[in-house]
Motif scaffolding. Structure first.
Motif, PDB file in Angstrom:
ATOM      1  N   MET A   1       5.974   1.696  -6.287  1.00  0.00           N
ATOM      2  CA  MET A   1       4.884   2.646  -6.478  1.00  0.00           C
ATOM      3  C   MET A   1       4.725   3.486  -5.214  1.00  0.00           C
ATOM      4  SD  MET A   1       1.022   1.723  -7.622  1.00  0.00           S
ATOM      5  CE  MET A   1       0.115   2.965  -8.460  1.00  0.00           C
ATOM      6  N   PHE A   3       2.507   6.070  -2.866  1.00  0.00           N
ATOM      7  CA  PHE A   3       1.112   6.415  -2.584  1.00  0.00           C
ATOM      8  C   PHE A   3       1.028   7.708  -1.800  1.00  0.00           C
ATOM      9  CE2 PHE A   3       0.932   1.878  -3.300  1.00  0.00           C
ATOM     10  CZ  PHE A   3      -0.178   1.758  -4.122  1.00  0.00           C
ATOM     11  N   ALA A  30      -5.045   5.325   0.396  1.00  0.00           N
ATOM     12  CA  ALA A  30      -4.876   5.093  -1.042  1.00  0.00           C
ATOM     13  C   ALA A  30      -4.230   3.726  -1.265  1.00  0.00           C
ATOM     14  CB  ALA A  30      -4.040   6.212  -1.661  1.00  0.00           C
ATOM     15  N   PHE A  31      -3.284   3.358  -0.413  1.00  0.00           N
ATOM     16  CA  PHE A  31      -2.641   2.046  -0.516  1.00  0.00           C
ATOM     17  C   PHE A  31      -3.676   0.932  -0.362  1.00  0.00           C
ATOM     18  CE2 PHE A  31      -0.742  -1.695   1.472  1.00  0.00           C
ATOM     19  CZ  PHE A  31       0.317  -1.967   0.615  1.00  0.00           C
ATOM     20  N   GLN A  33      -7.019   0.992  -0.801  1.00  0.00           N
ATOM     21  CA  GLN A  33      -7.975   0.891  -1.908  1.00  0.00           C
ATOM     22  C   GLN A  33      -7.301   0.315  -3.143  1.00  0.00           C
ATOM     23  OE1 GLN A  33      -8.304   2.671  -4.975  1.00  0.00           O
ATOM     24  NE2 GLN A  33      -6.432   3.821  -4.615  1.00  0.00           N
ATOM     25  N   ASP A  34      -6.007   0.592  -3.327  1.00  0.00           N
ATOM     26  CA  ASP A  34      -5.288   0.033  -4.465  1.00  0.00           C
ATOM     27  C   ASP A  34      -5.130  -1.482  -4.316  1.00  0.00           C
ATOM     28  OD1 ASP A  34      -3.597   0.588  -6.940  1.00  0.00           O
ATOM     29  OD2 ASP A  34      -2.166  -0.486  -5.678  1.00  0.00           O
ATOM     30  N   GLU A  35      -4.825  -1.937  -3.104  1.00  0.00           N
ATOM     31  CA  GLU A  35      -4.694  -3.369  -2.833  1.00  0.00           C
ATOM     32  C   GLU A  35      -6.025  -4.093  -3.028  1.00  0.00           C
ATOM     33  OE1 GLU A  35      -1.737  -5.308  -1.398  1.00  0.00           O
ATOM     34  OE2 GLU A  35      -0.988  -3.665  -2.653  1.00  0.00           O
ATOM     35  N   GLY A  37      -8.566  -3.213  -4.995  1.00  0.00           N
ATOM     36  CA  GLY A  37      -9.126  -3.155  -6.344  1.00  0.00           C
ATOM     37  C   GLY A  37     -10.449  -2.414  -6.304  1.00  0.00           C
ATOM     38  N   ASP A  38     -11.275  -2.614  -7.314  1.00  0.00           N
ATOM     39  CA  ASP A  38     -12.527  -1.864  -7.432  1.00  0.00           C
ATOM     40  C   ASP A  38     -13.488  -2.183  -6.294  1.00  0.00           C
ATOM     41  OD1 ASP A  38     -11.579  -0.735  -9.750  1.00  0.00           O
ATOM     42  OD2 ASP A  38     -12.601  -2.154 -11.065  1.00  0.00           O
ATOM     43  N   SER A  62     -14.646  -5.655  -2.379  1.00  0.00           N
ATOM     44  CA  SER A  62     -14.143  -5.309  -3.704  1.00  0.00           C
ATOM     45  C   SER A  62     -14.269  -6.517  -4.615  1.00  0.00           C
ATOM     46  CB  SER A  62     -12.674  -4.882  -3.615  1.00  0.00           C
ATOM     47  OG  SER A  62     -11.855  -6.016  -3.349  1.00  0.00           O
ATOM     48  N   ASN A  92     -12.266   4.368  -4.176  1.00  0.00           N
ATOM     49  CA  ASN A  92     -11.128   4.242  -5.085  1.00  0.00           C
ATOM     50  C   ASN A  92     -10.717   5.588  -5.679  1.00  0.00           C
ATOM     51  OD1 ASN A  92     -12.842   1.422  -5.922  1.00  0.00           O
ATOM     52  ND2 ASN A  92     -10.727   1.180  -5.323  1.00  0.00           N
ATOM     53  N   GLU A  93     -11.708   6.380  -6.046  1.00  0.00           N
ATOM     54  CA  GLU A  93     -11.442   7.624  -6.761  1.00  0.00           C
ATOM     55  C   GLU A  93     -10.854   8.720  -5.868  1.00  0.00           C
ATOM     56  OE1 GLU A  93     -15.276   8.487  -8.416  1.00  0.00           O
ATOM     57  OE2 GLU A  93     -15.197   6.756  -9.767  1.00  0.00           O
TER      58      GLU A  93
END
Length: 126
Positions: A1, A3, A30-31, A33-35, A37-38, A62, A92-93
């Motif tokens: 993936m 980022f 971005a990496f 926040q993806d790791e 989660g919410d 999170s 996250n957004e």
């Protein structure tokens, strides 16, 4: 993936980013926040407080974990993104835009040169 790693910033190995021109803003990648989660909660310093490079300046919580936030450079906090208190999902957004965390007046802007470039950071997360 793959980022998004904006080239107009510098990065820490712990996934914080900082802009290099005024106002100096700090957030997480971005990496990161993806790791995580919410994101459900963000704890940040108040304007007027000092932060020190390499030391924690806050916490992001999170659904998966609670993680410390590390200061890329030292300086005085001049602004806090208060939108995150009511809408932590902005991290996250839009981690590089509306999800920024704090702005600082750096003690020494040349310290930015010691941080990872976008290419160096991209290599680390791939």
């Amino acid at each position: 993936m793959s980022f998004d790693v904006p080239t107009d910033r510098r990065y820490l190995e712990s996934h914080e980013w900082t802009t290099t021109e005024e106002p100096i803003r700090i957030g997480i990648s971005a990496f990161a926040q993806d790791e995580l989660g919410d994101v459900v909660f963000v704890e940040l310093p108040a304007a007027g407080e000092s932060i020190t490079a390499g030391e924690t300046f806050g916490v992001v919580e999170s659904i998966k974990a609670v993680s410390d936030l590390y200061a890329p450079i030292s300086g005085e906090v001049t602004a806090v993104n208060e939108d995150l208190f009511d809408a932590p999902e902005l991290v996250n957004e839009d981690p590089y835009g509306e999800g920024w965390m704090i702005e600082i007046d750096p003690d020494d802007e040349s310290a930015l040169e010691e941080l990872l470039s976008a290419d160096e950071y991209r290599e680390q997360i791939e």
